[in-house]
Design an enzyme around this catalytic site. Structure first.
Site, mmCIF file in Angstrom:
data_model
loop_
_atom_site.group_PDB
_atom_site.id
_atom_site.type_symbol
_atom_site.label_atom_id
_atom_site.label_comp_id
_atom_site.label_asym_id
_atom_site.label_seq_id
_atom_site.Cartn_x
_atom_site.Cartn_y
_atom_site.Cartn_z
ATOM 1 N N HIS A 22 0.834 -1.206 0.000
ATOM 2 C CA HIS A 22 0.000 0.000 0.000
ATOM 3 C C HIS A 22 0.872 1.260 0.000
ATOM 4 O O HIS A 22 0.587 2.229 -0.709
ATOM 5 C CB HIS A 22 -0.906 0.029 1.241
ATOM 6 N N ASP A 41 -4.538 -7.423 -7.336
ATOM 7 C CA ASP A 41 -5.973 -7.620 -7.555
ATOM 8 C C ASP A 41 -6.267 -7.350 -9.034
ATOM 9 O O ASP A 41 -6.895 -6.352 -9.393
ATOM 10 C CB ASP A 41 -6.768 -6.684 -6.646
ATOM 11 N N GLN A 45 -9.944 -7.030 -10.158
ATOM 12 C CA GLN A 45 -10.489 -5.771 -9.645
ATOM 13 C C GLN A 45 -10.026 -4.594 -10.493
ATOM 14 O O GLN A 45 -10.821 -3.705 -10.832
ATOM 15 C CB GLN A 45 -10.044 -5.572 -8.197
#
Length: 283
Positions: A37, A152, A155
């Site tokens: 992140h 992901d 996604q």
């Protein structure tokens, strides 16, 4: 870095930045942040003048038997990581702020085809929840660009299609998966693994990488190749959800002519569901 909890505060802070001519980036998260992140936020800071991050554990994208109640909430640690990564504004809304009229009658955003199959097959409604919350965040912030991790992969494909189809003037940037030294893709859910499971977990990426190497070496019998890798994963202790080779753009089943492939996997190690992928271009 400022932290705000309401849409009103968020919009006011973003409006100030925009009035100063700043380029705005958004990185949506569910918190419990790791260095993957932080890398997304750092990349956002390189590409924009004002970086907004959000932390919201979105109930709409969790199924009835998933880990909504137990998903780790680590706000203080997350704030420190975001500050160090170059975040300017953190948005931490509650459920009532995001869904003030309740979730039962919430307008939903659905991206057909790309939301079906793979993770969409085993997590019904998941991508509808993702697309809905991301579209809300996009409307609230109206960023110039938004950054998501390629871990992901499905996604990311869903969000790209949503932005394209709904004419949202937002640049979507995918950043490469950040991995531990042993190859395991960083994930907030890795914390659920016990010591033995954590030691076995890198076998998922090893199987994906070996699949890519075989294809690059000329292997064309994908079914036999995938079956052998599934057996390898089961021997390592995984319960397989899927291991598939797809067209990297459409996520449709691949053909022999496809130059752009992605190998995608989801598997359970104990009760923890891990996902990973590897993008492969055939010359």
């Amino acid at each position: 870095m400022n932290t705000v909890k309401t849409v009103l505060e968020l919009r006011a802070a973003v409006a100030r930045a925009r009035s100063e001519g700043k380029r705005i980036a958004l990185t949506p998260t569910m918190g419990n942040l790791h260095s993957g992140h932080a890398a997304l936020v750092s990349k956002a800071a390189q590409r924009a003048d004002f970086v907004v991050a959000s932390i919201f554990v979105n109930p709409l994208q969790f199924g009835p038997n998933e880990d909504l109640a137990t998903y780790p909430r680590t706000l203080a640690a997350d704030q420190e990581k975001l500050l160090q990564a170059g975040c300017n504004l953190l948005f931490t809304p509650g459920v009532e702020e995001m869904y003030p009229h309740g979730m039962a009658d919430q307008t939903l955003v659905s991206v057909p085809h790309l939301s079906q199959g793979l993770c969409g097959a085993s997590r019904p409604g998941h991508f509808e929840g993702v697309a809905t919350v991301v579209s809300k965040l996009f409307n609230m912030v109206q960023p110039d660009l938004a950054i998501f991790g390629e871990k992901d992969f499905q996604q990311l494909a869903v969000i790209r299609a949503m932005v394209r189809d709904l004419n949202m003037p937002i640049q979507i940037i995918g950043e490469p998966t950040v991995r531990a030294d042993d190859g395991l893709a960083l994930s907030s859910r890795n914390g659920y693994l016990d010591e033995a499971q954590r030691a076995a977990a890198p076998a998922l990426y090893q199987a994906i990488r070996q699949t890519a190497e075989a294809i690059s070496a000329g292997e064309q019998d994908f079914e036999t190749l995938l079956n052998s890798k599934k057996q390898q994963l089961q021997a390592a202790g995984f319960r397989i959800d899927y291991l598939e080779i797809r067209n990297a753009d459409s996520l449709r089943p691949t053909t022999a002519e496809d130059p752009d492939l992605v190998i995608l996997a989801a598997a359970f190690m104990g009760k923890t569901r891990l996902i990973d992928n590897l993008h492969l271009t055939r010359g």
